[in-house]
Design a protein around this motif. Structure first.
Motif, PDB file in Angstrom:
ATOM      1  N   ARG A  39       0.823  -1.199   0.000  1.00 45.20           N
ATOM      2  CA  ARG A  39       0.000   0.000   0.000  1.00 45.20           C
ATOM      3  C   ARG A  39       0.861   1.256   0.000  1.00 45.20           C
ATOM      4  NH1 ARG A  39      -1.201   4.096   2.583  1.00 45.20           N
ATOM      5  NH2 ARG A  39       0.152   3.495   4.268  1.00 45.20           N
ATOM      6  N   SER A  40       1.925   1.237   0.771  1.00 46.30           N
ATOM      7  CA  SER A  40       2.826   2.382   0.826  1.00 46.30           C
ATOM      8  C   SER A  40       3.484   2.633  -0.522  1.00 46.30           C
ATOM      9  CB  SER A  40       3.900   2.173   1.896  1.00 46.30           C
ATOM     10  OG  SER A  40       3.336   2.170   3.176  1.00 46.30           O
ATOM     11  N   GLN A  41       3.922   1.558  -1.176  1.00 48.85           N
ATOM     12  CA  GLN A  41       4.543   1.707  -2.493  1.00 48.85           C
ATOM     13  C   GLN A  41       3.548   2.258  -3.508  1.00 48.85           C
ATOM     14  OE1 GLN A  41       7.762   1.363  -3.406  1.00 48.85           O
ATOM     15  NE2 GLN A  41       8.156   1.094  -1.227  1.00 48.85           N
ATOM     16  N   ARG A  42       2.324   1.769  -3.473  1.00 49.04           N
ATOM     17  CA  ARG A  42       1.299   2.271  -4.395  1.00 49.04           C
ATOM     18  C   ARG A  42       0.987   3.741  -4.123  1.00 49.04           C
ATOM     19  NH1 ARG A  42      -2.871  -2.040  -6.318  1.00 49.04           N
ATOM     20  NH2 ARG A  42      -1.590  -3.904  -6.329  1.00 49.04           N
ATOM     21  N   MET A  43       0.924   4.110  -2.853  1.00 49.29           N
ATOM     22  CA  MET A  43       0.643   5.497  -2.495  1.00 49.29           C
ATOM     23  C   MET A  43       1.759   6.415  -2.986  1.00 49.29           C
ATOM     24  SD  MET A  43      -1.600   7.484  -1.191  1.00 49.29           S
ATOM     25  CE  MET A  43      -2.650   6.504  -0.165  1.00 49.29           C
ATOM     26  N   LEU A  44       2.994   6.000  -2.830  1.00 47.03           N
ATOM     27  CA  LEU A  44       4.116   6.798  -3.325  1.00 47.03           C
ATOM     28  C   LEU A  44       4.050   6.957  -4.841  1.00 47.03           C
ATOM     29  CD1 LEU A  44       7.073   5.453  -1.143  1.00 47.03           C
ATOM     30  CD2 LEU A  44       6.034   7.731  -1.055  1.00 47.03           C
ATOM     31  N   ALA A  45       3.704   5.885  -5.535  1.00 44.72           N
ATOM     32  CA  ALA A  45       3.588   5.958  -6.984  1.00 44.72           C
ATOM     33  C   ALA A  45       2.467   6.918  -7.388  1.00 44.72           C
ATOM     34  CB  ALA A  45       3.333   4.570  -7.571  1.00 44.72           C
ATOM     35  N   ILE A  46       1.351   6.859  -6.696  1.00 40.61           N
ATOM     36  CA  ILE A  46       0.226   7.763  -6.987  1.00 40.61           C
ATOM     37  C   ILE A  46       0.624   9.209  -6.723  1.00 40.61           C
ATOM     38  CG2 ILE A  46      -2.066   8.457  -6.185  1.00 40.61           C
ATOM     39  CD1 ILE A  46      -2.643   5.433  -5.782  1.00 40.61           C
ATOM     40  N   GLU A  47       1.342   9.451  -5.637  1.00 42.78           N
ATOM     41  CA  GLU A  47       1.780  10.813  -5.333  1.00 42.78           C
ATOM     42  C   GLU A  47       2.729  11.341  -6.405  1.00 42.78           C
ATOM     43  OE1 GLU A  47       3.382  10.448  -1.389  1.00 42.78           O
ATOM     44  OE2 GLU A  47       1.399  10.556  -0.462  1.00 42.78           O
ATOM     45  N   ARG A  48       3.637  10.488  -6.903  1.00 42.11           N
ATOM     46  CA  ARG A  48       4.546  10.912  -7.977  1.00 42.11           C
ATOM     47  C   ARG A  48       3.765  11.230  -9.252  1.00 42.11           C
ATOM     48  NH1 ARG A  48       8.056   6.880  -5.756  1.00 42.11           N
ATOM     49  NH2 ARG A  48       7.162   5.340  -7.142  1.00 42.11           N
ATOM     50  N   ILE A  49       2.813  10.388  -9.581  1.00 42.17           N
ATOM     51  CA  ILE A  49       2.000  10.619 -10.779  1.00 42.17           C
ATOM     52  C   ILE A  49       1.219  11.916 -10.651  1.00 42.17           C
ATOM     53  CG2 ILE A  49       0.002   9.770 -12.068  1.00 42.17           C
ATOM     54  CD1 ILE A  49       1.073   6.909 -11.464  1.00 42.17           C
ATOM     55  N   LEU A  50       0.631  12.155  -9.482  1.00 38.05           N
ATOM     56  CA  LEU A  50      -0.132  13.379  -9.254  1.00 38.05           C
ATOM     57  C   LEU A  50       0.764  14.606  -9.385  1.00 38.05           C
ATOM     58  CD1 LEU A  50      -2.759  14.776  -8.518  1.00 38.05           C
ATOM     59  CD2 LEU A  50      -2.203  14.395  -6.113  1.00 38.05           C
ATOM     60  N   SER A  51       1.944  14.534  -8.836  1.00 36.21           N
ATOM     61  CA  SER A  51       2.885  15.647  -8.941  1.00 36.21           C
ATOM     62  C   SER A  51       3.246  15.910 -10.400  1.00 36.21           C
ATOM     63  CB  SER A  51       4.138  15.338  -8.129  1.00 36.21           C
ATOM     64  OG  SER A  51       5.070  16.366  -8.260  1.00 36.21           O
ATOM     65  N   ASP A  52       3.515  14.837 -11.143  1.00 35.25           N
ATOM     66  CA  ASP A  52       3.831  14.988 -12.571  1.00 35.25           C
ATOM     67  C   ASP A  52       2.662  15.595 -13.336  1.00 35.25           C
ATOM     68  OD1 ASP A  52       6.290  13.879 -12.035  1.00 35.25           O
ATOM     69  OD2 ASP A  52       5.796  11.897 -12.867  1.00 35.25           O
ATOM     70  N   LEU A  53       1.450  15.160 -13.018  1.00 34.05           N
ATOM     71  CA  LEU A  53       0.275  15.701 -13.696  1.00 34.05           C
ATOM     72  C   LEU A  53       0.074  17.179 -13.377  1.00 34.05           C
ATOM     73  CD1 LEU A  53      -2.267  12.759 -13.331  1.00 34.05           C
ATOM     74  CD2 LEU A  53      -1.190  13.583 -15.422  1.00 34.05           C
ATOM     75  N   ARG A  54       0.335  17.573 -12.145  1.00 33.71           N
ATOM     76  CA  ARG A  54       0.223  18.987 -11.783  1.00 33.71           C
ATOM     77  C   ARG A  54       1.222  19.825 -12.576  1.00 33.71           C
ATOM     78  NH1 ARG A  54      -0.504  18.411  -5.273  1.00 33.71           N
ATOM     79  NH2 ARG A  54      -2.770  18.178  -5.312  1.00 33.71           N
ATOM     80  N   LEU A  55       2.443  19.337 -12.678  1.00 32.86           N
ATOM     81  CA  LEU A  55       3.453  20.061 -13.457  1.00 32.86           C
ATOM     82  C   LEU A  55       3.054  20.139 -14.928  1.00 32.86           C
ATOM     83  CD1 LEU A  55       6.740  18.623 -11.888  1.00 32.86           C
ATOM     84  CD2 LEU A  55       5.794  20.929 -11.592  1.00 32.86           C
ATOM     85  N   GLU A  56       2.557  19.050 -15.452  1.00 34.83           N
ATOM     86  CA  GLU A  56       2.132  19.027 -16.853  1.00 34.83           C
ATOM     87  C   GLU A  56       0.967  19.982 -17.086  1.00 34.83           C
ATOM     88  OE1 GLU A  56       0.474  15.792 -20.101  1.00 34.83           O
ATOM     89  OE2 GLU A  56       1.598  15.078 -18.358  1.00 34.83           O
ATOM     90  N   LEU A  57       0.013  20.027 -16.182  1.00 34.65           N
ATOM     91  CA  LEU A  57      -1.122  20.932 -16.307  1.00 34.65           C
ATOM     92  C   LEU A  57      -0.657  22.377 -16.251  1.00 34.65           C
ATOM     93  CD1 LEU A  57      -4.159  21.442 -16.491  1.00 34.65           C
ATOM     94  CD2 LEU A  57      -4.257  21.203 -13.996  1.00 34.65           C
ATOM     95  N   ALA A  58       0.259  22.679 -15.344  1.00 33.21           N
ATOM     96  CA  ALA A  58       0.782  24.042 -15.254  1.00 33.21           C
ATOM     97  C   ALA A  58       1.497  24.420 -16.540  1.00 33.21           C
ATOM     98  CB  ALA A  58       1.716  24.169 -14.059  1.00 33.21           C
ATOM     99  N   ALA A  59       2.243  23.499 -17.113  1.00 33.75           N
ATOM    100  CA  ALA A  59       2.949  23.768 -18.369  1.00 33.75           C
ATOM    101  C   ALA A  59       1.960  24.008 -19.506  1.00 33.75           C
ATOM    102  CB  ALA A  59       3.882  22.608 -18.708  1.00 33.75           C
ATOM    103  N   ILE A  60       0.898  23.231 -19.539  1.00 31.40           N
ATOM    104  CA  ILE A  60      -0.118  23.408 -20.586  1.00 31.40           C
ATOM    105  C   ILE A  60      -0.797  24.762 -20.439  1.00 31.40           C
ATOM    106  CG2 ILE A  60      -2.365  22.584 -21.393  1.00 31.40           C
ATOM    107  CD1 ILE A  60      -1.346  19.728 -20.776  1.00 31.40           C
ATOM    108  N   ARG A  61      -1.144  25.111 -19.209  1.00 30.66           N
ATOM    109  CA  ARG A  61      -1.787  26.415 -18.982  1.00 30.66           C
ATOM    110  C   ARG A  61      -0.858  27.553 -19.368  1.00 30.66           C
ATOM    111  NH1 ARG A  61      -4.932  25.599 -13.211  1.00 30.66           N
ATOM    112  NH2 ARG A  61      -6.743  24.546 -14.101  1.00 30.66           N
ATOM    113  N   THR A  62       0.409  27.420 -19.038  1.00 29.89           N
ATOM    114  CA  THR A  62       1.377  28.455 -19.399  1.00 29.89           C
ATOM    115  C   THR A  62       1.501  28.545 -20.916  1.00 29.89           C
ATOM    116  OG1 THR A  62       2.605  28.082 -17.358  1.00 29.89           O
ATOM    117  CG2 THR A  62       3.769  29.211 -19.127  1.00 29.89           C
ATOM    118  N   ALA A  63       1.538  27.399 -21.574  1.00 28.43           N
ATOM    119  CA  ALA A  63       1.649  27.388 -23.035  1.00 28.43           C
ATOM    120  C   ALA A  63       0.421  28.008 -23.687  1.00 28.43           C
ATOM    121  CB  ALA A  63       1.846  25.953 -23.527  1.00 28.43           C
ATOM    122  N   LEU A  64      -0.734  27.872 -23.065  1.00 33.50           N
ATOM    123  CA  LEU A  64      -1.962  28.448 -23.610  1.00 33.50           C
ATOM    124  C   LEU A  64      -2.119  29.916 -23.218  1.00 33.50           C
ATOM    125  CD1 LEU A  64      -4.452  25.507 -22.992  1.00 33.50           C
ATOM    126  CD2 LEU A  64      -3.450  26.219 -25.176  1.00 33.50           C
TER     127      LEU A  64
END
Length: 70
Positions: free
Chosen positions: A32-57
């Motif tokens: 469960r801990s490993q899965r939670m860490l993976a989810i947190e990394r994915i969420l962080s990456d998605l936030r960065l990607e969303l910010a980059a998309i918004r900046t690009a737009l």
């Protein structure tokens, strides 16, 4: 066998069961801990990607109105 031998055997069986149950719980928690860490990394990456998309737009995230529940 005497009563004390029977009680000792019963306690040993219970202890073995508890040891096995604890090992299974530890393995489940580690998974469960490993899965939670993976989810947190994915969420962080998605936030960065969303910010980059918004900046690009050309959208400024700070000017976005708050959600309706605020």
């Amino acid at each position: 066998m005497s009563e004390s031998d029977d009680r000792l055997t019963e306690m040993e069986v219970r202890l073995a069961f508890l040891d096995e149950a604890l090992a299974e719980l530890n393995a489940a928690e580690a998974d469960r801990s490993q899965r939670m860490l993976a989810i947190e990394r994915i969420l962080s990456d998605l936030r960065l990607e969303l910010a980059a998309i918004r900046t690009a737009l050309g959208e400024d995230v700070r000017q976005e109105p708050p959600p309706p529940h605020y």
